[in-house]
Design an enzyme around this catalytic site. Structure first.
Site, PDB file in Angstrom:
ATOM      1  N   ARG A   1       0.875  -1.183   0.000  1.00 33.91           N
ATOM      2  CA  ARG A   1       0.000   0.000   0.000  1.00 33.91           C
ATOM      3  C   ARG A   1       0.902   1.219   0.000  1.00 33.91           C
ATOM      4  NH1 ARG A   1      -2.465   3.538   3.790  1.00 33.91           N
ATOM      5  NH2 ARG A   1      -4.618   4.050   3.252  1.00 33.91           N
TER       6      ARG A   1
ATOM      7  N   SER B   1     -12.693  -3.298   1.052  1.00 30.45           N
ATOM      8  CA  SER B   1     -12.855  -2.621   2.345  1.00 30.45           C
ATOM      9  C   SER B   1     -14.328  -2.291   2.569  1.00 30.45           C
ATOM     10  CB  SER B   1     -12.111  -1.286   2.354  1.00 30.45           C
ATOM     11  OG  SER B   1     -10.743  -1.475   2.203  1.00 30.45           O
TER      12      SER B   1
ATOM     13  N   LYS C   1      -4.213   6.018   8.261  1.00 28.57           N
ATOM     14  CA  LYS C   1      -5.025   6.282   7.069  1.00 28.57           C
ATOM     15  C   LYS C   1      -5.677   7.633   7.267  1.00 28.57           C
ATOM     16  CE  LYS C   1      -9.038   4.373   4.660  1.00 28.57           C
ATOM     17  NZ  LYS C   1      -8.881   4.029   3.264  1.00 28.57           N
TER      18      LYS C   1
END
Ligand code: 3NM
Length: 211
Positions: free
Chosen positions: A40, A112, A141
């Site tokens: 990521r 998600s 995040k």
């Protein structure tokens, strides 16, 4: 074929998280027993273009070395280029149907979800697993939604059929017994592994706490 056991300790990381280079951390985590890895790469320092592809190949090679499934976050083209084992999609990425049309049949897809509606849609669309969170507040995040806590997680677990679920957001090893009790397949983690000096000890602590 996707295996739900891979979700037990799902480490997420990228080069942009650390100034001093991420590969030694990733290797230590793989060596210590994380069960799946997601690349990521986000934020102002994120690698792009050829540099991201070059880095992605290095991470994939490490995952292969330790026989850990390799997942790419968000970026379908990168997943295809690198020959990833799986692709993880957020709610703002392309739909799973669109992704399935272009991905190899054996590439699994995770989605998600932050609430029951999103989780049920992901299940109905045939997601191989659903990532549910954030459970707690997370600093990692920037656009994370409001934490849903274990009560939100439990609601989602109760209403999904047998779709594998991994919890995410602010999790530590202390949460593993509760995840096990709720029959959640595992934890997806960035900071409690990636930002630690004792990566191996953290990984072992997560794994031994799921009981
Ligand atoms: N997704 P940490 S929370 C990447 O809720 C990510 O979908 C989330 O990092 C979601 O373990 C999150 O450091 C960050 O809290 C997880």
């Amino acid at each position: 074929m996707f295996q739900r056991e891979w979700l037990r300790l799902y480490f997420i990381f990228g080069e942009a998280y650390l100034e001093e280079g991420s590969l030694p951390i990733i290797e230590a985590a793989l060596k210590s027993g994380v069960t799946m890895f997601q690349l990521r790469e986000k934020g102002p320092f994120a690698l792009k273009g050829a540099a991201l592809i070059e880095y992605g190949y290095k991470v994939k090679a490490l995952c292969r070395q330790y026989r850990v499934p390799f997942v790419v976050n968000d970026d379908l083209d990168l997943a295809l280029t690198l020959g990833a084992d799986g692709l993880h999609l957020g709610q703002d990425d392309q739909s799973i149907e669109e992704a399935r049309q272009v991905l190899p049949k054996d590439m699994f897809i995770g989605i998600s979800a932050t609430n029951l509606k999103e989780a049920i849609i992901a299940q109905d669309q045939g997601a191989d697993y659903v990532g549910v969170g954030p459970i707690y507040p997370t600093k990692t995040k920037t656009d994370a939604k409001t934490p849903i806590g274990f009560s939100g997680l439990k609601t989602i677990k109760t209403h999904l059929e047998d779709t594998p679920i991994v919890a995410i957001g602010g999790l530590t090893a202390k949460d593993m017994p509760q995840l096990k009790a709720l029959k959640i397949d595992g934890a997806a983690v960035i900071s409690e592994i990636g930002y630690q000096h004792d990566v191996s000890a953290r990984v072992l602590s997560f794994l031994s706490s799921y009981r």
